[in-house]
Motif scaffolding. Structure first.
Motif, PDB file in Angstrom:
ATOM      1  N   PHE A 190       0.802  -1.151   0.108  1.00 57.20           N
ATOM      2  CA  PHE A 190       0.032   0.018  -0.064  1.00 57.20           C
ATOM      3  C   PHE A 190       0.738   1.278  -0.047  1.00 57.20           C
ATOM      4  CE2 PHE A 190      -3.361  -2.559   2.262  1.00 57.20           C
ATOM      5  CZ  PHE A 190      -4.131  -3.025   1.073  1.00 57.20           C
ATOM      6  N   LEU A 191       1.895   1.329   0.856  1.00 60.65           N
ATOM      7  CA  LEU A 191       2.865   2.402   0.769  1.00 60.65           C
ATOM      8  C   LEU A 191       3.495   2.450  -0.375  1.00 60.65           C
ATOM      9  CD1 LEU A 191       4.359   2.703   4.408  1.00 60.65           C
ATOM     10  CD2 LEU A 191       2.952   4.353   3.536  1.00 60.65           C
ATOM     11  N   LEU A 192       4.104   1.654  -0.877  1.00 60.31           N
ATOM     12  CA  LEU A 192       4.871   1.941  -2.242  1.00 60.31           C
ATOM     13  C   LEU A 192       3.945   2.129  -3.286  1.00 60.31           C
ATOM     14  CD1 LEU A 192       7.711   1.411  -3.713  1.00 60.31           C
ATOM     15  CD2 LEU A 192       6.592  -1.099  -4.164  1.00 60.31           C
ATOM     16  N   ASN A 193       2.586   1.555  -3.153  1.00 62.16           N
ATOM     17  CA  ASN A 193       1.731   1.809  -4.619  1.00 62.16           C
ATOM     18  C   ASN A 193       1.167   3.205  -4.353  1.00 62.16           C
ATOM     19  OD1 ASN A 193       0.204   1.336  -6.652  1.00 62.16           O
ATOM     20  ND2 ASN A 193      -1.738   0.868  -5.390  1.00 62.16           N
ATOM     21  N   ILE A 194       1.146   3.869  -2.989  1.00 63.07           N
ATOM     22  CA  ILE A 194       0.763   5.256  -2.855  1.00 63.07           C
ATOM     23  C   ILE A 194       2.021   6.254  -3.419  1.00 63.07           C
ATOM     24  CG2 ILE A 194       0.315   7.205  -1.246  1.00 63.07           C
ATOM     25  CD1 ILE A 194      -1.195   5.053   0.309  1.00 63.07           C
ATOM     26  N   TRP A 195       3.220   5.781  -3.041  1.00 60.18           N
ATOM     27  CA  TRP A 195       4.307   6.818  -3.390  1.00 60.18           C
ATOM     28  C   TRP A 195       4.417   6.700  -4.722  1.00 60.18           C
ATOM     29  CZ3 TRP A 195       7.417  10.479  -1.864  1.00 60.18           C
ATOM     30  CH2 TRP A 195       8.528  10.580  -2.765  1.00 60.18           C
ATOM     31  N   LEU A 196       4.471   5.703  -5.384  1.00 64.44           N
ATOM     32  CA  LEU A 196       4.801   5.578  -6.716  1.00 64.44           C
ATOM     33  C   LEU A 196       3.752   6.258  -7.691  1.00 64.44           C
ATOM     34  CD1 LEU A 196       6.140   1.896  -7.426  1.00 64.44           C
ATOM     35  CD2 LEU A 196       7.529   3.836  -7.134  1.00 64.44           C
ATOM     36  N   SER A 197       2.384   6.427  -7.111  1.00 61.61           N
ATOM     37  CA  SER A 197       1.154   6.912  -7.757  1.00 61.61           C
ATOM     38  C   SER A 197       1.552   8.407  -7.742  1.00 61.61           C
ATOM     39  CB  SER A 197      -0.103   6.620  -7.325  1.00 61.61           C
ATOM     40  OG  SER A 197      -0.202   5.236  -7.270  1.00 61.61           O
ATOM     41  N   VAL A 198       1.903   8.794  -6.592  1.00 57.88           N
ATOM     42  CA  VAL A 198       2.049  10.223  -6.464  1.00 57.88           C
ATOM     43  C   VAL A 198       3.401  10.609  -7.151  1.00 57.88           C
ATOM     44  CG1 VAL A 198       2.877  11.950  -4.556  1.00 57.88           C
ATOM     45  CG2 VAL A 198       1.023  10.527  -4.154  1.00 57.88           C
ATOM     46  N   GLU A 199       4.508   9.808  -7.271  1.00 60.23           N
ATOM     47  CA  GLU A 199       5.527  10.268  -8.053  1.00 60.23           C
ATOM     48  C   GLU A 199       5.221  10.292  -9.515  1.00 60.23           C
ATOM     49  OE1 GLU A 199      10.278   8.846  -7.817  1.00 60.23           O
ATOM     50  OE2 GLU A 199       8.660   7.181  -8.630  1.00 60.23           O
ATOM     51  N   ASP A 200       4.357   9.488  -9.938  1.00 65.64           N
ATOM     52  CA  ASP A 200       3.761   9.592 -11.384  1.00 65.64           C
ATOM     53  C   ASP A 200       3.310  10.689 -11.822  1.00 65.64           C
ATOM     54  OD1 ASP A 200       4.769   6.834 -12.319  1.00 65.64           O
ATOM     55  OD2 ASP A 200       2.647   6.081 -12.752  1.00 65.64           O
ATOM     56  N   HIS A 201       2.723  11.523 -10.871  1.00 56.19           N
ATOM     57  CA  HIS A 201       1.631  12.523 -11.134  1.00 56.19           C
ATOM     58  C   HIS A 201       2.580  13.933 -10.466  1.00 56.19           C
ATOM     59  CE1 HIS A 201      -1.265   9.564 -11.307  1.00 56.19           C
ATOM     60  NE2 HIS A 201      -1.851  10.538 -12.167  1.00 56.19           N
ATOM     61  N   CYS A 202       3.983  13.712 -10.087  1.00 50.71           N
ATOM     62  CA  CYS A 202       4.558  14.747  -9.463  1.00 50.71           C
ATOM     63  C   CYS A 202       4.954  15.820 -10.231  1.00 50.71           C
ATOM     64  CB  CYS A 202       5.579  14.322  -8.653  1.00 50.71           C
ATOM     65  SG  CYS A 202       7.092  13.973  -9.771  1.00 50.71           S
ATOM     66  N   GLY A 203       4.894  15.722 -11.768  1.00 52.05           N
ATOM     67  CA  GLY A 203       5.369  16.763 -12.455  1.00 52.05           C
ATOM     68  C   GLY A 203       6.751  16.947 -12.705  1.00 52.05           C
ATOM     69  N   TYR A 204       7.775  16.394 -12.214  1.00 50.89           N
ATOM     70  CA  TYR A 204       9.004  16.654 -12.128  1.00 50.89           C
ATOM     71  C   TYR A 204       9.997  15.419 -12.571  1.00 50.89           C
ATOM     72  CZ  TYR A 204       8.228  20.932  -9.012  1.00 50.89           C
ATOM     73  OH  TYR A 204       7.800  22.096  -8.734  1.00 50.89           O
ATOM     74  N   ASP A 205      11.066  15.813 -13.374  1.00 48.88           N
ATOM     75  CA  ASP A 205      11.738  14.628 -13.694  1.00 48.88           C
ATOM     76  C   ASP A 205      13.198  14.751 -12.681  1.00 48.88           C
ATOM     77  OD1 ASP A 205      13.457  12.701 -14.789  1.00 48.88           O
ATOM     78  OD2 ASP A 205      13.293  13.540 -17.051  1.00 48.88           O
ATOM     79  N   LEU A 206      13.014  14.244 -11.511  1.00 49.90           N
ATOM     80  CA  LEU A 206      14.250  14.555 -10.719  1.00 49.90           C
ATOM     81  C   LEU A 206      15.367  13.454 -10.816  1.00 49.90           C
ATOM     82  CD1 LEU A 206      11.676  15.273  -7.571  1.00 49.90           C
ATOM     83  CD2 LEU A 206      13.102  16.911  -8.889  1.00 49.90           C
ATOM     84  N   PRO A 207      16.411  13.530 -10.549  1.00 48.11           N
ATOM     85  CA  PRO A 207      17.772  12.940 -10.560  1.00 48.11           C
ATOM     86  C   PRO A 207      17.457  11.476 -10.045  1.00 48.11           C
ATOM     87  CG  PRO A 207      18.401  14.955 -10.211  1.00 48.11           C
ATOM     88  CD  PRO A 207      17.058  15.110  -9.950  1.00 48.11           C
ATOM     89  N   TRP A 208      16.909  11.370  -8.757  1.00 44.69           N
ATOM     90  CA  TRP A 208      16.786  10.252  -7.975  1.00 44.69           C
ATOM     91  C   TRP A 208      15.247   9.487  -8.073  1.00 44.69           C
ATOM     92  CZ3 TRP A 208      17.377  15.144  -5.853  1.00 44.69           C
ATOM     93  CH2 TRP A 208      16.044  15.858  -5.578  1.00 44.69           C
ATOM     94  N   ALA A 209      14.584   9.846  -9.286  1.00 50.62           N
ATOM     95  CA  ALA A 209      13.336   9.325  -9.737  1.00 50.62           C
ATOM     96  C   ALA A 209      13.428   7.842  -9.732  1.00 50.62           C
ATOM     97  CB  ALA A 209      12.533   9.998 -10.680  1.00 50.62           C
TER      98      ALA A 209
END
Length: 253
Positions: A190-209
Motif C-alpha cells: 500500500f505504501l509503495l503503491n501510494i508513493w509511486l502513484s504520487v511520483e507518477d503525477h508529481c510533474g518533475y523529472d528528478l535525478p533520483w526518481a
C-alpha cells in the motif's frame, strides 16, 4: 537472520493492534499516507516558484499550481474518501475482521509479495485505463475528471471521480488479499503503491526518481505519465512500460 529481520518491526506494529484492527484504519492509512507523500512535492512546487535551479526539473515549466486548484483537489479527495471509501471499509471490517499473526514474514518473501502485487496492479490499472480511453462513454462518465488538467502535480493523483477511486481502490485492496499476503506485506505494498502513484503525477523529472533507478526503460515514471496527460492516446500503464510497448502505445517524448 532473514527470517527474524522484520520481527522487531512487526512486534512494534502489533503493539498498536487496536489501531491496526480498527475498521477506520484503512481509510486513515490511505489518506494519511497519500497526503504525506504529496507534501514534499507541494513544497517543491512552492520553492520552484522562486528558484530556477528547481524549476528546470519540471516537466512542464510553464505550468504552476494555484491555491484554488489545491483546494479543489483536496476537497475531491476528502469527499471520495469520506463519502464512498469509508462506508465500504467499515462494512468490510464488520463482515471480515482482520487478523494479525504472531510472526513477521521473512524479508525475501515480503519483497517478492510486494513486487508481484505491484506487477498485478499495474496490469489491472493498465487494462482499466485503456478501456476507459477506448470507450467514449466510459471516458466521459468516469475518467474525464482526472484529465481536467493537462499538466500533472502531486494532488492530481487522486483528483478522480468516485467510480475511478472505487475501482482503483478495489484493485489495490483486493489483490493482496486474494494473493494471501501477510499484513506487513500488505502495508508495504500500500505504501509503495501510494508513493509511486504520487511520483507518477508529481510533474518533475528528478535525478533520483524511480524511472532513473530501474534499468532498460522498464519503468515509465513521471515523464511517462505526464506525456499521457498531454496526449491521451499513449502510455496507459501506471508504472511499467512493457504493456504499452506490447500494444504499441508507448511514447517516450
Amino acid at each position: 537472520m532473514k527470517m527474524m529481520m522484520l520481527q522487531p518491526l512487526w512486534d512494534l506494529l502489533r503493539g498498536h493492534s487496536s489501531l491496526l484492527l480498527s475498521p477506520l484504519f484503512p481509510v486513515l492509512f490511505s489518506l494519511g499516507g497519500y497526503l504525506t507523500c504529496c507534501l514534499p512535492y507541494l513544497l517543491l512546487d512552492l520553492l520552484a516558484l522562486r528558484w530556477a535551479s528547481l524549476r528546470r526539473y519540471k516537466l512542464q515549466p510553464q505550468s504552476s499550481v494555484s491555491w484554488a486548484s489545491v483546494r479543489s483537489c483536496l476537497s475531491l479527495t476528502l469527499y471520495n474518501h469520506l463519502v464512498f471509501l469509508l462506508p465500504i471499509t467499515l462494512l468490510h471490517g464488520y463482515l471480515s475482521p482482520a487478523h494479525l499473526p504472531d510472526q513477521a514474514p521473512p524479508l525475501p518473501r515480503l519483497l517478492a509479495q510486494v513486487f508481484v502485487c505491484l506487477l498485478l496492479f499495474d496490469f489491472q490499472s493498465f487494462t482499466w485505463h485503456l478501456l476507459h480511453h477506448r470507450v467514449p462513454w466510459l471516458y466521459r462518465t468516469f475518467h474525464k475528471v482526472h484529465h481536467s488538467s493537462s499538466s500533472t502535480w502531486a494532488l492530481t493523483t487522486e483528483a478522480t471521480g468516485a467510480m475511478e477511486t472505487l475501482s482503483l481502490g478495489f484493485f489495490s485492496g483486493c489483490t493482496p488479499v486474494l494473493l494471501g499476503l501477510h499484513p506487513l506485506s500488505q502495508l508495504g505494498f500500500f505504501l509503495l503503491n501510494i508513493w509511486l502513484s504520487v511520483e507518477d503525477h508529481c510533474g518533475y523529472d528528478l535525478p533520483w526518481a524511480t524511472h532513473r533507478l530501474v534499468p532498460l526503460h522498464l519503468y515509465g515514471g513521471a515523464p511517462h505519465h505526464d506525456l499521457h496527460h498531454l496526449n491521451s492516446s499513449c502510455n496507459y500503464a501506471p508504472y511499467f512500460t512493457h504493456w504499452d510497448r506490447l500494444i504499441g502505445t508507448l511514447q517516450t517524448r
